[in-house]
Write a protein that holds these residues in place. Structure first.
Motif, PDB file in Angstrom:
ATOM      1  N   GLN A   1       1.962   0.758 -11.215  1.00 52.34           N
ATOM      2  CA  GLN A   1       0.620   1.340 -11.184  1.00 52.34           C
ATOM      3  C   GLN A   1       0.759   2.869 -11.267  1.00 52.34           C
ATOM      4  OE1 GLN A   1      -1.753   0.766  -7.590  1.00 52.34           O
ATOM      5  NE2 GLN A   1      -3.454   0.056  -8.868  1.00 52.34           N
TER       6      GLN A   1
ATOM      7  N   ALA B   1       8.562   3.610  -6.955  1.00 58.32           N
ATOM      8  CA  ALA B   1       7.947   4.763  -6.282  1.00 58.32           C
ATOM      9  C   ALA B   1       8.675   6.055  -6.666  1.00 58.32           C
ATOM     10  CB  ALA B   1       7.980   4.563  -4.775  1.00 58.32           C
ATOM     11  N   MET B   2      10.009   5.980  -6.706  1.00 52.50           N
ATOM     12  CA  MET B   2      10.773   7.188  -7.035  1.00 52.50           C
ATOM     13  C   MET B   2      10.549   7.616  -8.482  1.00 52.50           C
ATOM     14  SD  MET B   2      12.107   8.410  -4.383  1.00 52.50           S
ATOM     15  CE  MET B   2      12.851   9.779  -5.212  1.00 52.50           C
TER      16      MET B   2
ATOM     17  N   LEU C   1      -2.322  10.822  -5.324  1.00 51.14           N
ATOM     18  CA  LEU C   1      -2.982   9.799  -6.154  1.00 51.14           C
ATOM     19  C   LEU C   1      -2.601   8.376  -5.723  1.00 51.14           C
ATOM     20  CD1 LEU C   1      -2.444  11.441  -9.674  1.00 51.14           C
ATOM     21  CD2 LEU C   1      -4.567  11.379  -8.357  1.00 51.14           C
ATOM     22  N   GLY C   2      -3.612   7.538  -5.676  1.00 48.91           N
ATOM     23  CA  GLY C   2      -3.373   6.121  -5.392  1.00 48.91           C
ATOM     24  C   GLY C   2      -3.003   5.805  -3.953  1.00 48.91           C
TER      25      GLY C   2
ATOM     26  N   LEU D   1       3.017   1.952  -7.137  1.00 49.44           N
ATOM     27  CA  LEU D   1       3.322   0.626  -6.577  1.00 49.44           C
ATOM     28  C   LEU D   1       3.695  -0.337  -7.706  1.00 49.44           C
ATOM     29  CD1 LEU D   1       0.460   0.338  -3.934  1.00 49.44           C
ATOM     30  CD2 LEU D   1       2.841   0.963  -3.539  1.00 49.44           C
TER      31      LEU D   1
ATOM     32  N   MET E   1       4.643   1.585   1.403  1.00 51.31           N
ATOM     33  CA  MET E   1       5.530   2.504   0.701  1.00 51.31           C
ATOM     34  C   MET E   1       5.155   3.894   1.213  1.00 51.31           C
ATOM     35  SD  MET E   1       7.221   0.391  -1.085  1.00 51.31           S
ATOM     36  CE  MET E   1       8.276   1.614  -1.823  1.00 51.31           C
TER      37      MET E   1
ATOM     38  N   LYS F   1       0.836  -1.206   0.000  1.00 54.72           N
ATOM     39  CA  LYS F   1       0.000   0.000   0.000  1.00 54.72           C
ATOM     40  C   LYS F   1       0.868   1.252   0.000  1.00 54.72           C
ATOM     41  CE  LYS F   1      -4.190  -1.802   0.493  1.00 54.72           C
ATOM     42  NZ  LYS F   1      -5.340  -1.500  -0.362  1.00 54.72           N
ATOM     43  N   LYS F   2       0.340   2.292  -0.646  1.00 52.73           N
ATOM     44  CA  LYS F   2       1.004   3.600  -0.619  1.00 52.73           C
ATOM     45  C   LYS F   2       0.445   4.397   0.556  1.00 52.73           C
ATOM     46  CE  LYS F   2       1.367   7.862  -3.362  1.00 52.73           C
ATOM     47  NZ  LYS F   2       1.020   8.504  -4.649  1.00 52.73           N
TER      48      LYS F   2
ATOM     49  N   ASN G   1       5.579  12.621 -11.356  1.00 53.27           N
ATOM     50  CA  ASN G   1       4.660  13.572 -10.717  1.00 53.27           C
ATOM     51  C   ASN G   1       5.283  14.968 -10.655  1.00 53.27           C
ATOM     52  OD1 ASN G   1       2.972  11.446 -10.269  1.00 53.27           O
ATOM     53  ND2 ASN G   1       3.357  11.268  -8.087  1.00 53.27           N
TER      54      ASN G   1
ATOM     55  N   ILE H   1      10.871   8.887  -0.215  1.00 59.48           N
ATOM     56  CA  ILE H   1      10.108   7.634  -0.110  1.00 59.48           C
ATOM     57  C   ILE H   1      10.883   6.577   0.670  1.00 59.48           C
ATOM     58  CG2 ILE H   1       8.981   5.795  -1.436  1.00 59.48           C
ATOM     59  CD1 ILE H   1       8.727   7.933  -3.717  1.00 59.48           C
ATOM     60  N   ASP H   2      10.201   5.934   1.589  1.00 61.13           N
ATOM     61  CA  ASP H   2      10.785   4.830   2.358  1.00 61.13           C
ATOM     62  C   ASP H   2       9.809   3.674   2.365  1.00 61.13           C
ATOM     63  OD1 ASP H   2      13.407   5.375   3.665  1.00 61.13           O
ATOM     64  OD2 ASP H   2      12.329   7.181   4.303  1.00 61.13           O
ATOM     65  N   ARG H   3      10.310   2.524   2.710  1.00 65.33           N
ATOM     66  CA  ARG H   3       9.399   1.384   2.825  1.00 65.33           C
ATOM     67  C   ARG H   3       9.548   0.726   4.187  1.00 65.33           C
ATOM     68  NH1 ARG H   3      10.770  -3.256  -1.154  1.00 65.33           N
ATOM     69  NH2 ARG H   3       9.350  -4.377   0.180  1.00 65.33           N
TER      70      ARG H   3
ATOM     71  N   ALA I   1       7.382   9.378  -8.485  1.00 68.44           N
ATOM     72  CA  ALA I   1       7.520  10.705  -7.875  1.00 68.44           C
ATOM     73  C   ALA I   1       8.176  11.672  -8.869  1.00 68.44           C
ATOM     74  CB  ALA I   1       8.352  10.610  -6.603  1.00 68.44           C
TER      75      ALA I   1
ATOM     76  N   ASN J   1      -1.052   5.730 -10.629  1.00 68.17           N
ATOM     77  CA  ASN J   1      -1.337   6.671  -9.547  1.00 68.17           C
ATOM     78  C   ASN J   1      -0.517   6.426  -8.288  1.00 68.17           C
ATOM     79  OD1 ASN J   1      -3.132   8.054 -11.066  1.00 68.17           O
ATOM     80  ND2 ASN J   1      -4.955   7.042 -10.243  1.00 68.17           N
ATOM     81  N   SER J   2      -0.469   5.196  -7.861  1.00 63.56           N
ATOM     82  CA  SER J   2       0.175   4.908  -6.568  1.00 63.56           C
ATOM     83  C   SER J   2       1.685   4.761  -6.667  1.00 63.56           C
ATOM     84  CB  SER J   2      -0.421   3.629  -5.979  1.00 63.56           C
ATOM     85  OG  SER J   2      -0.051   2.521  -6.778  1.00 63.56           O
TER      86      SER J   2
ATOM     87  N   LEU K   1      11.165   0.612  -4.267  1.00 66.66           N
ATOM     88  CA  LEU K   1      11.555   2.007  -4.059  1.00 66.66           C
ATOM     89  C   LEU K   1      11.813   2.703  -5.389  1.00 66.66           C
ATOM     90  CD1 LEU K   1      13.961   2.442  -1.013  1.00 66.66           C
ATOM     91  CD2 LEU K   1      11.728   3.434  -1.394  1.00 66.66           C
TER      92      LEU K   1
ATOM     93  N   TYR L   1       0.874  13.745  -5.820  1.00 65.01           N
ATOM     94  CA  TYR L   1       1.446  12.953  -4.725  1.00 65.01           C
ATOM     95  C   TYR L   1       0.374  12.155  -3.970  1.00 65.01           C
ATOM     96  CZ  TYR L   1       5.859  15.561  -5.212  1.00 65.01           C
ATOM     97  OH  TYR L   1       7.023  16.095  -5.678  1.00 65.01           O
TER      98      TYR L   1
ATOM     99  N   TRP M   1       5.327   7.758   1.539  1.00 66.36           N
ATOM    100  CA  TRP M   1       5.715   8.987   0.838  1.00 66.36           C
ATOM    101  C   TRP M   1       5.744  10.129   1.863  1.00 66.36           C
ATOM    102  CZ3 TRP M   1       4.808   9.954  -4.923  1.00 66.36           C
ATOM    103  CH2 TRP M   1       4.897   8.765  -5.638  1.00 66.36           C
TER     104      TRP M   1
ATOM    105  N   VAL N   1       9.561  15.102  -2.256  1.00 67.83           N
ATOM    106  CA  VAL N   1       9.079  13.923  -1.552  1.00 67.83           C
ATOM    107  C   VAL N   1      10.241  12.966  -1.290  1.00 67.83           C
ATOM    108  CG1 VAL N   1       8.470  12.694  -3.685  1.00 67.83           C
ATOM    109  CG2 VAL N   1       7.279  12.136  -1.591  1.00 67.83           C
TER     110      VAL N   1
END
Lengths: 166, 313
Positions: free
Chosen positions: B193, B216-217, A76-77, B198, A57, A6-7, B223, A42-44, B220, B195-196, B213, A74, A59, A40
């Motif tokens: 994906q 995601a980056m 979204l989702g 992921l 995940m 999940k975000k 975006n 990002i870490d997990r 970002a 939007n997210s 990661l 940012y 943000w 932003v």
């Protein structure tokens, strides 16, 4: 065991301790040195619950004066939101209601966890007094510096994410 | 007379008897002392023998000391006697040096290296620089050689075939030669994906540290770019990094990021897009409510099947 990804958005005004909460939660560390987050970060982090493994995940969005100024892309989702404010800065309390209203409108049906951070800066009596004037319902009072309640915030959100997905 | 003789005889006999009895008595009374005396004599005799032995030993030691003093005073003689012992010890040390001093030497060298790291770098830097320079020159020579081979085929059947292809496709022969010298290869494919951000699936020739990661980056960055330029319709299409290019292709609710090494031009991009488009329509669900292991593993498995040996040329 089932595993989901999940975000999660970590947002709030600038200098409220969002990055410190992440550092405490993900890396078990704290630095008193303040570095503003640009854009932003990002870490997990994986949270293991009884019935599910939640791969978050996270943000960590750079602080803005209000949430309307955060780039919409940012959000979204997002599966969940952690909204952080500084409990030792009452001047910022007036913004909290608007920010949360904005977030819940933008992210419908997405759980929002409200966190008052920096409780280590207040004594017990002052903290109780300050709690009375906060205009919204707060889920957790935390201290990234001392680690108070930090783990609980993320575990609570992870459980909400699982509940939402069922 | 005979009476007197008898008396005299009788008196002598008595004396003899007395003497006998006296001796007997003495013998009985002094029996223990006599035994002690014998023991003492025997002990004394043993002591005398010991003293004689000790005396002989002292004489020998004295002789040895005199010889040693003579040897020390005479260096050549001393050396001839000591050298074999030292040599033997040196040989033992050579044989067991690692065991006896290995740790200390290692620690000392380590400390010295750490203490003078800057000096080492200063000394090594030009050497490493030359090595890198040599390697680059070597690789460049190979590259030139390959291009040369391509040009060397001028007017051969191969050349005519390439010329015909060039005429049809519009791709220059120079570009073809360079492409042949630097093979194009898919290194990694991320299905993300939109939007997210992921990760829905992932394929890599060499495993990346954290694809989640990276996904995601990348999102970002996308975006940020669309936000910075205030253009919702535009999308980031490529990211270049050294000899790698990341192609970003957008689909309905996901996008792909494909890392390609070698020559990655428009033709490669088009070929990739067609393959990824086909892949997406067949293997990536449009309505995703949840990203779990089964979805991720399924998409990743299909990615590997299609792109592991995918020919980009």
């Amino acid at each position: 065991m089932k595993s989901i990804t999940k975000k999660v958005i970590l947002t709030g005004s600038f200098s409220v301790g969002k990055t410190s909460l992440i550092s405490r939660f993900v890396y078990q560390s704290f630095s008193a040195e303040y570095k503003t987050t640009l854009g932003v970060k990002i870490d997990r982090k994986t949270v293991e619950l009884d019935n599910c493994i939640v791969n978050m995940m996270i943000w960590d969005i750079g602080g803005e004066q209000n949430q309307a100024r955060v780039p919409e892309t940012y959000f979204l989702g997002s599966g969940g939101v952690i909204y952080v404010f500084d409990i030792s800065r009452p001047s910022g309390f007036s913004q909290i209601t608007d920010d949360i209203a904005y977030l819940t409108a933008k992210l419908k049906d997405v759980p929002v966890v409200v966190v008052g951070n920096k409780i280590d800066l207040l004594d017990v009596v002052t903290l109780e007094e300050v709690k009375q004037i906060i205009p919204v319902s707060v889920d957790f009072y935390t201290s990234a510096k001392e680690g108070t309640n930090v783990e609980n915030v993320f575990t609570h959100l992870a459980q909400k994410l699982v509940n939402e997905s069922q | 007379m005979s009476y007197q003789n008898n008396i005299a005889n009788t008196g002598r006999q008595e004396d003899v008897v007395d003497k006998y009895l006296l001796d007997k008595l003495q013998s009985i009374l002094l029996q223990d002392e006599r035994k002690q005396l014998q023991d003492l004599v025997s002990h004394l005799h043993n002591l005398r023998l010991d003293v004689e032995h000790l005396s002989r030993d002292v004489t020998e030691i004295k002789g040895g000391v005199f010889t040693a003093v003579d040897s020390i005073n005479n260096p050549s003689q001393f050396e001839s006697k000591v050298s074999p012992l030292i040599n033997m010890r040196v040989q033992q040390l050579k044989k067991n040096f690692q065991q006896e001093f290995g740790y200390e030497v290692k620690e000392t060298v380590k400390e010295e290296l750490e203490a003078s790291r800057d000096e080492f770098i200063e000394v090594l830097y030009p050497i490493i620089g030359k090595l890198v320079q040599r390697y680059v020159r070597y690789q460049f020579d190979i590259f030139l050689e390959n291009v040369q081979k391509g040009i060397g085929n001028t007017f051969s059947w191969k050349w005519w075939k390439q010329a015909l292809t060039t005429f049809i496709t519009g791709e220059s022969m120079a570009a073809k030669s360079v492409k042949a010298a630097m093979p194009t290869q898919i290194e990694e494919v991320f299905v993300i994906q939109t939007n997210s951000g992921l990760l829905l699936g992932y394929y890599s020739r060499s495993n990346t540290t954290d694809p989640d990661l990276i996904a995601a980056m990348l999102t970002a960055i996308q975006n940020f770019v669309s936000d910075a330029f205030k253009k919702d319709s535009g999308n980031l299409q490529t990211i270049d990094h050294e000899n790698q290019r990341i192609f970003l292709h957008n689909f309905y609710k996901h996008y792909t990021a494909t890392v390609v090494s070698g020559i990655a031009d428009t033709a490669v991009n088009e070929k990739l897009y067609l393959a990824l488009s086909d892949f997406s329509s067949k293997n990536v669900p449009t309505a995703i409510t949840e990203i779990d292991d089964s979805l991720f593993n399924g998409v990743s498995r299909h990615l590997r099947e299609i792109f592991e040996d995918f020919d980009l040329t």
